[in-house]
Design a protein around this motif. Structure first.
Motif, PDB file in Angstrom:
ATOM      1  N   THR A 114       2.346  -3.856  -6.363  1.00  0.00           N
ATOM      2  CA  THR A 114       1.811  -3.280  -7.600  1.00  0.00           C
ATOM      3  C   THR A 114       1.000  -2.062  -7.219  1.00  0.00           C
ATOM      4  O   THR A 114       0.136  -2.130  -6.344  1.00  0.00           O
ATOM      5  CB  THR A 114       0.926  -4.298  -8.339  1.00  0.00           C
ATOM      6  N   VAL A 115       1.293  -0.949  -7.885  1.00  0.00           N
ATOM      7  CA  VAL A 115       0.779   0.343  -7.439  1.00  0.00           C
ATOM      8  C   VAL A 115       0.270   1.106  -8.660  1.00  0.00           C
ATOM      9  O   VAL A 115       0.884   1.061  -9.728  1.00  0.00           O
ATOM     10  CB  VAL A 115       1.944   1.064  -6.711  1.00  0.00           C
ATOM     11  N   ILE A 116      -0.876   1.780  -8.480  1.00  0.00           N
ATOM     12  CA  ILE A 116      -1.425   2.585  -9.581  1.00  0.00           C
ATOM     13  C   ILE A 116      -0.496   3.766  -9.829  1.00  0.00           C
ATOM     14  O   ILE A 116      -0.051   4.432  -8.891  1.00  0.00           O
ATOM     15  CB  ILE A 116      -2.851   3.087  -9.246  1.00  0.00           C
ATOM     16  N   ARG A 117      -0.204   4.030 -11.080  1.00  0.00           N
ATOM     17  CA  ARG A 117       0.759   5.090 -11.403  1.00  0.00           C
ATOM     18  C   ARG A 117       0.227   6.464 -11.049  1.00  0.00           C
ATOM     19  O   ARG A 117       0.951   7.281 -10.503  1.00  0.00           O
ATOM     20  CB  ARG A 117       1.092   5.056 -12.892  1.00  0.00           C
ATOM     21  N   ALA A 118      -1.052   6.717 -11.372  1.00  0.00           N
ATOM     22  CA  ALA A 118      -1.621   8.056 -11.220  1.00  0.00           C
ATOM     23  C   ALA A 118      -2.051   8.274  -9.779  1.00  0.00           C
ATOM     24  O   ALA A 118      -2.363   7.334  -9.056  1.00  0.00           O
ATOM     25  CB  ALA A 118      -2.799   8.212 -12.152  1.00  0.00           C
ATOM     26  N   PRO A 119      -2.097   9.536  -9.330  1.00  0.00           N
ATOM     27  CA  PRO A 119      -2.573   9.807  -7.975  1.00  0.00           C
ATOM     28  C   PRO A 119      -4.076   9.650  -7.819  1.00  0.00           C
ATOM     29  O   PRO A 119      -4.562   9.456  -6.708  1.00  0.00           O
ATOM     30  CB  PRO A 119      -2.146  11.256  -7.731  1.00  0.00           C
ATOM     31  N   PHE A 120      -4.810   9.707  -8.929  1.00  0.00           N
ATOM     32  CA  PHE A 120      -6.260   9.593  -8.868  1.00  0.00           C
ATOM     33  C   PHE A 120      -6.740   8.869 -10.114  1.00  0.00           C
ATOM     34  O   PHE A 120      -6.418   9.251 -11.227  1.00  0.00           O
ATOM     35  CB  PHE A 120      -6.904  10.978  -8.778  1.00  0.00           C
TER      36      PHE A 120
ATOM     37  N   GLY B  57      -5.289   4.133   0.365  1.00  0.00           N
ATOM     38  CA  GLY B  57      -4.195   3.565  -0.430  1.00  0.00           C
ATOM     39  C   GLY B  57      -2.871   3.571   0.293  1.00  0.00           C
ATOM     40  O   GLY B  57      -1.825   3.754  -0.316  1.00  0.00           O
ATOM     41  N   ILE B  58      -2.925   3.372   1.635  1.00  0.00           N
ATOM     42  CA  ILE B  58      -1.700   3.440   2.437  1.00  0.00           C
ATOM     43  C   ILE B  58      -1.087   2.060   2.548  1.00  0.00           C
ATOM     44  O   ILE B  58      -1.802   1.071   2.733  1.00  0.00           O
ATOM     45  CB  ILE B  58      -2.004   3.948   3.862  1.00  0.00           C
ATOM     46  N   LEU B  64       3.385   5.167   3.583  1.00  0.00           N
ATOM     47  CA  LEU B  64       3.153   6.055   2.441  1.00  0.00           C
ATOM     48  C   LEU B  64       1.947   5.607   1.657  1.00  0.00           C
ATOM     49  O   LEU B  64       1.610   4.423   1.630  1.00  0.00           O
ATOM     50  CB  LEU B  64       4.368   6.026   1.498  1.00  0.00           C
ATOM     51  N   CYS B  65       1.328   6.596   0.970  1.00  0.00           N
ATOM     52  CA  CYS B  65       0.254   6.247   0.041  1.00  0.00           C
ATOM     53  C   CYS B  65       0.881   5.736  -1.248  1.00  0.00           C
ATOM     54  O   CYS B  65       2.074   5.900  -1.498  1.00  0.00           O
ATOM     55  CB  CYS B  65      -0.638   7.452  -0.234  1.00  0.00           C
ATOM     56  N   ARG B  66       0.075   5.150  -2.117  1.00  0.00           N
ATOM     57  CA  ARG B  66       0.606   4.441  -3.288  1.00  0.00           C
ATOM     58  C   ARG B  66       1.364   5.361  -4.229  1.00  0.00           C
ATOM     59  O   ARG B  66       2.376   4.964  -4.823  1.00  0.00           O
ATOM     60  CB  ARG B  66      -0.529   3.709  -4.004  1.00  0.00           C
ATOM     61  N   TYR B  67       0.908   6.614  -4.366  1.00  0.00           N
ATOM     62  CA  TYR B  67       1.591   7.521  -5.284  1.00  0.00           C
ATOM     63  C   TYR B  67       2.956   7.909  -4.733  1.00  0.00           C
ATOM     64  O   TYR B  67       3.958   7.964  -5.462  1.00  0.00           O
ATOM     65  CB  TYR B  67       0.723   8.751  -5.520  1.00  0.00           C
TER      66      TYR B  67
END
Lengths: 324, 99
Positions: A114-120, B57-58, B64-67
């Motif tokens: 599960t990953v946050i959609r936005a970069p920040f 967030g890696i 990779l990072c989450r984004y």
């Protein structure tokens, strides 16, 4: 059966047999391999003329004793690849006359992220991803370990990209293996020792001859530590610190250094006295006492020393108000 | 004042004796360690996203990072996005899917 129908729809029609062949000598033409009966012989199975021969299951050899010989587990993210490779593996085992099971479907493993959609920021909107690992297994019985090894080697040689193999094998030792091994070990112990050397001394010699033994390392570290201490003491001489005595085996110099730094530790203060007192005490008692015990005795004595002056002080202070 | 000291007192005595005995070897080891440079310590290693260089967030499994991972899942690994047909060569890219 739907699998077969799907294939027959795409394949071209079968050409007629060439002339000169006696139909009575030809293999039996059947529609489905299940028409052969419950336990067909390998010859009947192999010679049956059925459409789409290579797609069908291989001939499953009957188990002679049902003794497990090995399992192969296949892992992949794509079930189509698994279907193909397990088909190849089962046909290979059948060719080697290994009694195998049908392809067993093990439960699929699913890993989720599960990953946050936005970069920040914006923690509240997230996205889920998954990765599925599909698993199949083929069990093998009764075959020799060499045959199983041959089968595995064949699969490894023709391994498919995207499919992983895990092999579990069982080999059997003969009955009475414990006795034979024990006998061998006893013989080894009775073997003749080299001239003029006992077994314990021989081991020690071996250890000493090794350049990298623990004792050598310890000595090297000790030497390095003493060298560093010497250098530090020399630098101290330049500054206003008091000069220190040479290094002794008991490390008394360190004790004296600490006395100057912090004078409120009774144990360290009385260290020369402690050793003397400890020796007197232990001479009367048994000689098998450990290192800790003399310090215990001596510390109690040191405490007694410190305590008595305090008591004396208290008595004097108590007497003083009494007087007044 | 007690004739039998507290167990904690005994432990402290043992500790002091141990420090006294091992100070020399301990100094030697520390000297040896300090001769090594900064980039010999494993603590200086830090996972970073290989695409964007992000330090937080890696996910170690992908590097990779989450984004960037999300971008990967939505583009490269998505059959809808990819125009090329599915073959044995490119089947390994389609491993992650949207759940």
């Amino acid at each position: 059966m739907s699998f077969l129908a799907w294939h027959t729809a795409e394949l071209p029609p079968i050409s007629p047999l060439p002339s000169g062949l006696d139909p009575r000598q030809l293999p039996v033409k059947i529609d489905f391999l299940s028409d052969l009966g419950p336990n067909p012989s390998e010859e009947a199975y192999a010679s049956a003329l059925v459409h789409g021969r290579s797609i069908h299951l291989p001939y499953i050899h009957p188990r002679t004793h049902s003794i497990p010989a090995g399992n192969i587990t296949f892992y992949s993210h794509h079930p189509r690849l698994l279907a193909l490779f397990t088909h190849v593996a089962s046909h290979a085992a059948s060719s080697l006359a290994i009694p195998i099971s049908k392809v067993i479907m093990l439960p699929t493993e699913r890993s989720l992220w599960t990953v946050i959609r936005a970069p920040f920021a914006y923690k509240k909107s997230q996205e889920n991803f998954e990765r599925k690992t599909h698993k199949r297994m083929i069990k093998a019985w009764d075959a020799d370990p060499e045959v199983i090894d041959r089968w595995v080697k064949y699969l490894e040689k023709h391994a498919m990209g995207g499919v992983g193999i895990r092999v579990t094998k069982w080999e059997r030792l003969p009955i009475g293996i414990g006795k034979t091994r024990l006998a061998r070990v006893k013989e080894a112990f009775k073997a003749p020792i080299p001239n003029g050397v006992s077994s314990v001394d021989a081991k020690l010699l071996e250890v000493q001859q090794e350049g990298d033994s623990d004792a050598n390392r310890k000595q090297a570290i000790q030497a390095l530590g003493e060298k560093i201490l010497k250098e530090e003491l020399q630098t101290f001489k330049g500054s206003q610190k008091p000069p220190a005595a040479s290094l002794g085996a008991s490390g008394n110099t360190l004790a004296t250094e600490r006395v100057h730094v912090s004078a409120d530790k009774p144990q360290v203060k009385g260290s020369p006295k402690i050793h003397a007192k400890g020796n007197n005490k232990t001479s009367s008692t048994s000689t098998s006492k450990t290192k800790a015990s003399p310090s215990y005795n001596s510390n109690s004595s040191a405490k007694a020393e410190t305590v008595t002056p305090a008591k004396a002080e208290q008595s004097t202070s108590a007497s003083a108000p009494g007087k007044t | 004042m007690g004739l039998r000291p507290n167990i904690r007192v005994l432990r402290d005595m043992k500790a002091r004796q141990g420090v006294l005995d091992n100070e020399v070897t301990r100094r030697a080891y520390l000297f040896v360690l300090n001769t090594f440079g900064r980039y010999t310590r494993p603590t200086t290693v830090k996972n970073r996203c290989y695409e964007s260089g992000r330090g937080r967030g890696i996910m170690s499994e992908f590097g990779l990072c989450r984004y960037q991972f999300r971008h990967l899942g939505n583009t490269v690994c998505s059959r809808k996005y990819s125009t090329l047909p599915l073959t044995a060569m490119n089947i390994d890219t389609f491993v992650i899917t949207k759940a």
